[in-house]
Design a protein around this motif. Structure first.
Motif, PDB file in Angstrom:
ATOM      1  N   ASN A  28      -5.923 -10.763 -22.355  1.00 51.45           N
ATOM      2  CA  ASN A  28      -5.388 -11.185 -23.659  1.00 51.45           C
ATOM      3  C   ASN A  28      -6.509 -11.575 -24.628  1.00 51.45           C
ATOM      4  OD1 ASN A  28      -2.776 -10.798 -22.742  1.00 51.45           O
ATOM      5  ND2 ASN A  28      -2.547 -12.924 -22.059  1.00 51.45           N
ATOM      6  N   VAL A  29      -7.530 -12.262 -24.102  1.00 43.76           N
ATOM      7  CA  VAL A  29      -8.670 -12.644 -24.933  1.00 43.76           C
ATOM      8  C   VAL A  29      -9.377 -11.401 -25.455  1.00 43.76           C
ATOM      9  CG1 VAL A  29     -10.951 -13.703 -24.919  1.00 43.76           C
ATOM     10  CG2 VAL A  29      -9.028 -14.884 -23.843  1.00 43.76           C
ATOM     11  N   SER A  30      -9.560 -10.411 -24.574  1.00 42.45           N
ATOM     12  CA  SER A  30     -10.202  -9.168 -24.974  1.00 42.45           C
ATOM     13  C   SER A  30      -9.418  -8.486 -26.090  1.00 42.45           C
ATOM     14  CB  SER A  30     -10.319  -8.225 -23.772  1.00 42.45           C
ATOM     15  OG  SER A  30     -10.832  -6.970 -24.157  1.00 42.45           O
ATOM     16  N   ARG A  31      -8.095  -8.490 -25.959  1.00 43.68           N
ATOM     17  CA  ARG A  31      -7.263  -7.853 -26.983  1.00 43.68           C
ATOM     18  C   ARG A  31      -7.346  -8.598 -28.316  1.00 43.68           C
ATOM     19  NH1 ARG A  31      -3.059  -4.856 -25.521  1.00 43.68           N
ATOM     20  NH2 ARG A  31      -3.157  -4.256 -27.735  1.00 43.68           N
ATOM     21  N   THR A  32      -7.389  -9.947 -28.263  1.00 42.98           N
ATOM     22  CA  THR A  32      -7.457 -10.730 -29.503  1.00 42.98           C
ATOM     23  C   THR A  32      -8.797 -10.557 -30.208  1.00 42.98           C
ATOM     24  OG1 THR A  32      -8.217 -12.692 -28.293  1.00 42.98           O
ATOM     25  CG2 THR A  32      -5.839 -12.478 -28.662  1.00 42.98           C
ATOM     26  N   LEU A  33      -9.819 -10.159 -29.437  1.00 36.22           N
ATOM     27  CA  LEU A  33     -11.139  -9.923 -30.030  1.00 36.22           C
ATOM     28  C   LEU A  33     -11.271  -8.507 -30.589  1.00 36.22           C
ATOM     29  CD1 LEU A  33     -13.414 -11.756 -27.426  1.00 36.22           C
ATOM     30  CD2 LEU A  33     -12.809 -12.515 -29.737  1.00 36.22           C
ATOM     31  N   GLY A  34     -10.179  -7.762 -30.531  1.00 37.96           N
ATOM     32  CA  GLY A  34     -10.168  -6.448 -31.161  1.00 37.96           C
ATOM     33  C   GLY A  34     -10.279  -5.264 -30.237  1.00 37.96           C
ATOM     34  N   ALA A  35     -10.427  -5.505 -28.940  1.00 43.77           N
ATOM     35  CA  ALA A  35     -10.537  -4.388 -27.999  1.00 43.77           C
ATOM     36  C   ALA A  35      -9.174  -3.738 -27.804  1.00 43.77           C
ATOM     37  CB  ALA A  35     -11.080  -4.881 -26.663  1.00 43.77           C
ATOM     38  N   SER A  36      -9.158  -2.439 -27.666  1.00 44.88           N
ATOM     39  CA  SER A  36      -7.906  -1.726 -27.408  1.00 44.88           C
ATOM     40  C   SER A  36      -7.458  -1.983 -25.970  1.00 44.88           C
ATOM     41  CB  SER A  36      -8.096  -0.230 -27.622  1.00 44.88           C
ATOM     42  OG  SER A  36      -9.010   0.288 -26.658  1.00 44.88           O
ATOM     43  N   ARG A  37      -6.218  -1.618 -25.677  1.00 40.50           N
ATOM     44  CA  ARG A  37      -5.723  -1.787 -24.308  1.00 40.50           C
ATOM     45  C   ARG A  37      -6.545  -0.949 -23.325  1.00 40.50           C
ATOM     46  NH1 ARG A  37      -1.244  -3.975 -22.308  1.00 40.50           N
ATOM     47  NH2 ARG A  37      -0.325  -4.206 -24.397  1.00 40.50           N
TER      48      ARG A  37
END
Length: 255
Positions: A160-169
């Protein structure tokens, strides 16, 4: 205190009996291998070992690519029929080996999908790809279950943190989730490879030729008895021990 001592004594004795049960036949084979020199220089033996290794390796790579995605879905999502999907994945572990071969053969010749594969030149009967198909079928549960257990241990908050930092799924999956389960991937690969290389019953139904090492061992035993089959069995044992020692060493170094 005496009860605790008795408890551990019983467990130690039972553990020792288990280890002896596993080790004694193995040691007997290695210490009494028969005419192993002839087997080493037997071209049919060498070819069967190479076919086994190549087919098991191919099946393991395919299992990795098609097994990991469903492992991720099963670990991250709850959906109607999930228990049924998990049960289907485990089915190959419950079905007798020869029955698996008959199932695959019946599907290949008895359905339009199977005949479609044959029409485009994909043959499985007495064919290397038939061996790979069998090994893949029996080995997939080990890859899927191992990878799924790994994903379940990964904290979803990291994703979730990775996604909030802009990384795609997709980027989160390949950069965060997948590296964290590398040990599970190695374990799943070891188990898938082991299950494939040891398969006999289903392969006998699908592809008696080209002969894998287990099929050749059974063939030699049926034709010439224990004396002819034992040296090849010892080579197979030693090769398996060496391979899995390397695999586990790789896994240990990754920790």
């Amino acid at each position: 205190m005496n009860q605790d001592k008795s408890f551990f004594t019983v467990f130690i004795v039972l553990s020792a009996l288990l280890l002896l049960f596993l080790v004694l036949p193995l040691l007997n084979m290695i210490l009494n291998p028969g005419n192993i020199q002839n087997a080493i220089f037997d071209s049919e033996v060498i070819n069967s070992l190479l076919i086994s290794l190549k087919a098991a390796g191919t099946a393991t790579v395919i299992a990795l690519y098609i097994g990991v995605p469903i492992s991720y879905l099963l670990s991250r999502y709850h959906f109607f029929g999930k228990n049924v999907v998990e049960a289907i994945i485990d089915i190959p572990m419950a079905i007798p080996h020869a029955v698996i071969g008959i199932m695959i053969l019946a599907f290949y010749y008895g359905t339009s999908i199977g005949r479609g594969f044959e029409s485009i030149g994909f043959k499985i009967v007495d064919n290397f790809w038939g061996i790979v198909t069998v090994m893949l079928y029996v080995g997939l549960p080990y890859m899927v279950n191992s990878a799924r257990d790994g994903f379940l241990m990964v904290d979803e908050e990291l994703e979730n943190v990775s996604r909030t930092l802009g990384a795609s799924r997709a980027k989160t999956f390949f950069k965060i989730s997948l590296p964290l389960i590398k040990n599970n991937i190695v374990s799943g690969s070891i188990l898938t490879f082991a299950r494939g290389i040891s398969e006999v019953g289903a392969i006998l139904v699908i592809a008696y030729f080209p002969k894998t090492a287990p099929v050749l061992i059974l063939d030699r035993f049926n034709q010439y008895g224990l004396t002819a089959s034992k040296p090849i069995s010892v080579i197979m044992i030693i090769l398996s021990i060496l391979l899995f020692s390397v695999f586990r060493l790789v896994r240990y170094k990754q920790k």
